[in-house]
Design a protein around this motif. Sequence first.
Motif, PDB file in Angstrom:
ATOM      1  N   GLY A  12       0.757  -1.259  -0.144  1.00  0.00           N
ATOM      2  CA  GLY A  12       0.056  -0.208   0.032  1.00  0.00           C
ATOM      3  C   GLY A  12       0.792   1.295   0.039  1.00  0.00           C
ATOM      4  O   GLY A  12       0.277   2.360   0.019  1.00  0.00           O
ATOM      5  N   MET A  13       2.145   1.007   0.115  1.00  0.00           N
ATOM      6  CA  MET A  13       2.803   2.173   0.007  1.00  0.00           C
ATOM      7  C   MET A  13       4.011   2.576  -1.172  1.00  0.00           C
ATOM      8  O   MET A  13       5.142   2.098  -1.293  1.00  0.00           O
ATOM      9  CB  MET A  13       3.889   2.215   1.355  1.00  0.00           C
ATOM     10  N   PRO A  15      -0.126   1.980  -3.499  1.00  0.00           N
ATOM     11  CA  PRO A  15      -0.835   0.831  -3.732  1.00  0.00           C
ATOM     12  C   PRO A  15      -0.133   0.524  -5.326  1.00  0.00           C
ATOM     13  O   PRO A  15      -0.253  -0.857  -5.442  1.00  0.00           O
ATOM     14  CB  PRO A  15      -2.249   1.266  -4.041  1.00  0.00           C
ATOM     15  N   THR A  18       2.613  -2.004  -4.895  1.00  0.00           N
ATOM     16  CA  THR A  18       2.279  -3.077  -4.324  1.00  0.00           C
ATOM     17  C   THR A  18       1.658  -4.234  -5.479  1.00  0.00           C
ATOM     18  O   THR A  18       1.956  -5.348  -5.694  1.00  0.00           O
ATOM     19  CB  THR A  18       1.249  -3.404  -3.524  1.00  0.00           C
ATOM     20  N   VAL A  40       0.219 -16.104  -1.625  1.00  0.00           N
ATOM     21  CA  VAL A  40       0.509 -14.726  -1.317  1.00  0.00           C
ATOM     22  C   VAL A  40      -0.393 -13.879  -0.427  1.00  0.00           C
ATOM     23  O   VAL A  40      -1.634 -14.137  -0.973  1.00  0.00           O
ATOM     24  CB  VAL A  40       0.827 -13.867  -2.588  1.00  0.00           C
ATOM     25  N   ILE A  41      -0.207 -13.214   0.517  1.00  0.00           N
ATOM     26  CA  ILE A  41      -1.130 -12.591   1.432  1.00  0.00           C
ATOM     27  C   ILE A  41      -0.675 -11.055   1.426  1.00  0.00           C
ATOM     28  O   ILE A  41       0.557 -10.811   1.831  1.00  0.00           O
ATOM     29  CB  ILE A  41      -1.301 -13.198   2.738  1.00  0.00           C
ATOM     30  N   ILE A  42      -1.535 -10.181   1.151  1.00  0.00           N
ATOM     31  CA  ILE A  42      -1.034  -8.986   0.986  1.00  0.00           C
ATOM     32  C   ILE A  42      -1.904  -7.990   1.940  1.00  0.00           C
ATOM     33  O   ILE A  42      -3.290  -8.146   1.721  1.00  0.00           O
ATOM     34  CB  ILE A  42      -1.478  -8.326  -0.419  1.00  0.00           C
ATOM     35  N   ASP A  43      -1.208  -7.307   2.796  1.00  0.00           N
ATOM     36  CA  ASP A  43      -1.950  -6.259   3.556  1.00  0.00           C
ATOM     37  C   ASP A  43      -1.592  -4.870   2.996  1.00  0.00           C
ATOM     38  O   ASP A  43      -0.472  -4.328   3.211  1.00  0.00           O
ATOM     39  CB  ASP A  43      -1.713  -6.284   5.060  1.00  0.00           C
ATOM     40  N   ALA A  44      -2.305  -4.203   2.292  1.00  0.00           N
ATOM     41  CA  ALA A  44      -1.952  -3.005   1.797  1.00  0.00           C
ATOM     42  C   ALA A  44      -2.893  -1.913   2.546  1.00  0.00           C
ATOM     43  O   ALA A  44      -4.136  -1.816   1.866  1.00  0.00           O
ATOM     44  CB  ALA A  44      -2.528  -2.872   0.241  1.00  0.00           C
ATOM     45  N   ASP A  45      -2.511  -1.266   3.526  1.00  0.00           N
ATOM     46  CA  ASP A  45      -3.004  -0.217   4.262  1.00  0.00           C
ATOM     47  C   ASP A  45      -2.507   1.052   3.894  1.00  0.00           C
ATOM     48  O   ASP A  45      -1.281   1.521   4.352  1.00  0.00           O
ATOM     49  CB  ASP A  45      -3.165  -0.495   5.703  1.00  0.00           C
ATOM     50  N   PRO A  46      -3.010   2.116   3.040  1.00  0.00           N
ATOM     51  CA  PRO A  46      -2.297   3.215   2.450  1.00  0.00           C
ATOM     52  C   PRO A  46      -2.414   4.254   3.478  1.00  0.00           C
ATOM     53  O   PRO A  46      -1.783   5.215   3.531  1.00  0.00           O
ATOM     54  CB  PRO A  46      -3.153   3.621   1.240  1.00  0.00           C
ATOM     55  N   VAL A  48      -0.963   4.199   6.191  1.00  0.00           N
ATOM     56  CA  VAL A  48       0.502   4.360   6.889  1.00  0.00           C
ATOM     57  C   VAL A  48       0.961   5.884   6.780  1.00  0.00           C
ATOM     58  O   VAL A  48       0.959   6.203   5.538  1.00  0.00           O
ATOM     59  CB  VAL A  48       1.520   3.518   6.239  1.00  0.00           C
ATOM     60  N   ARG A  72      -1.070  -8.651  10.958  1.00  0.00           N
ATOM     61  CA  ARG A  72      -2.221  -8.889  10.396  1.00  0.00           C
ATOM     62  C   ARG A  72      -1.695 -10.175   9.536  1.00  0.00           C
ATOM     63  O   ARG A  72      -2.452 -11.199   9.181  1.00  0.00           O
ATOM     64  CB  ARG A  72      -3.002  -8.021   9.465  1.00  0.00           C
ATOM     65  N   ALA A  76      -2.621 -14.259   9.539  1.00  0.00           N
ATOM     66  CA  ALA A  76      -3.333 -14.756   8.527  1.00  0.00           C
ATOM     67  C   ALA A  76      -2.341 -16.093   7.895  1.00  0.00           C
ATOM     68  O   ALA A  76      -2.866 -16.847   7.299  1.00  0.00           O
ATOM     69  CB  ALA A  76      -3.375 -13.698   7.308  1.00  0.00           C
TER      70      ALA A  76
ATOM     71  N   VAL B  40      -6.882  -2.679   1.495  1.00  0.00           N
ATOM     72  CA  VAL B  40      -7.317  -3.944   0.769  1.00  0.00           C
ATOM     73  C   VAL B  40      -6.518  -4.901   1.245  1.00  0.00           C
ATOM     74  O   VAL B  40      -5.418  -4.735   1.567  1.00  0.00           O
ATOM     75  CB  VAL B  40      -6.959  -3.584  -0.637  1.00  0.00           C
ATOM     76  N   ILE B  42      -5.506  -8.916   0.660  1.00  0.00           N
ATOM     77  CA  ILE B  42      -5.694 -10.043  -0.406  1.00  0.00           C
ATOM     78  C   ILE B  42      -5.310 -11.374   0.067  1.00  0.00           C
ATOM     79  O   ILE B  42      -3.999 -11.438   0.527  1.00  0.00           O
ATOM     80  CB  ILE B  42      -4.797  -9.639  -1.730  1.00  0.00           C
TER      81      ILE B  42
END
Lengths: 250, 250
Positions: A12-13, A15, A18, A40-46, A48, A72, A76, B40, B42
């Motif tokens: 997310g840094m 998006p 990513t 693949v597990i993605i946590d995109a928290d923009p 930040v 997170r 997961a 997001v 994923i």
Amino acid sequence: MAERLVIGVLGGMGPLATVDLYRKIIETTPAARDQEHLHVIIDADPSVPDRTEALLYGGPDPTPWLIAGARRLAGAGASFIVVPCNTAHAFLPQVQAAVEVPFLNMIDETADRLAEMLPAGSTIGILATAGTVASGLYYRALAERGLRAIAPPGDEQTLVSAAIAAVKAGQVERATSELVLGPALGLVRSGAQAVVAACTELPLILRTGDLPVPLVDPTRVLAEAAVAVALGQRPLPATPSKGLAYRHAE
Amino acid sequence: MAERLVIGVLGGMGPLATVDLYRKIIETTPAARDQEHLHVIIDADPSVPDRTEALLYGGPDPTPWLIAGARRLAGAGASFIVVPCNTAHAFLPQVQAAVEVPFLNMIDETADRLAEMLPAGSTIGILATAGTVASGLYYRALAERGLRAIAPPGDEQTLVSAAIAAVKAGQVERATSELVLGPALGLVRSGAQAVVAACTELPLILRTGDLPVPLVDPTRVLAEAAVAVALGQRPLPATPSKGLAYRHAE
């Protein structure tokens, strides 16, 4: 087939960077059908806070957000974590101290790649955010490997920062590329034998062939390293000593 | 700014289709800097067994994998879940029954969009996996809205399935597009007033302008719906009655 590891992406840094990393992970994975790809597990928290603001202008410390995202991913099931943001690497020692899951460090992987490509004493041009430049992340990693880093002068750094902001605003286009080409060619004139697109927004607007020297893309280097680790072709990175890291963070 | 919801993406079916959805979510979000984008998460576990194999040829039921992925997303904080795989929607009633987090249904969203675009009684061409065609997912959703669905004859369906497999193997190229153009034009000759690229691999090789009628991309429709829900511009989809869904699954 050996047990495969699960890649966690703290993203997310921004998006689009990513998206770029995930696409490069997929391209790098030897697979002819869905089931041969990697988990693949993605946590995109923009949300930040801006990493350069924190490093240079007293903005909020992004560390708590990065720790929350890493937790997170760990919860997961991520086996290890990659972070497609060069500037965020300035905060990784504190984040690593707070989570058990190991990180694969993009700066170290890129410095290793450059040390394989070029003889000791070579000069490497760094195109990055003002925060990454000021943090000394690439300077230190390259110096440890006998390489010298140079960055654009202040007025040209302003153009690089403007190009990065434009990509974050979705302007992936020729005009944005042109903002960064002048500073990149300036690095080559100053003696750079390779240039690192050391902000994950830059590989979206700069390509191999745009410069008369090799352009190294840390996002691709990180994707290749992550796939090799996930497939068991190389070991997981060693987690730094918790005690030491905690002391450093306090 | 109103509280924003966290989008969960149950992905990996295939991986490039997940990249495509995430990119379309980013493009659809009104944002000029990182912090204005949406959170997001994923989970892309490509080991989910093939959905068409399960529907048509007695392959393993993907439902347990989908439930596990949905639970990882719920545990990580997803407010609602989208699934960038049309065929997987055949299993969603059982998955929804097992997790509290609501799903935003790509088939229903696409059928709603078509009902806005075209008058009742219109004919819609469906390009999809053999599993999606056989499941009747689009036939039922369109019939409920007064629209008629048609699919290619068997020999042309084989070409569509081959194109989807090629994208899953990474062959996003002109030769793959040409596999699917014949069947798509056949649907138009058979009366289709719009064609749905109803497998998430197909928008990667078919574009608006390739056909003389509108080409509807369910991945983009889903991205737009997810962004609207996350921004609070429309309500979260209602979760179906748990009791009813459980009875249906038994």
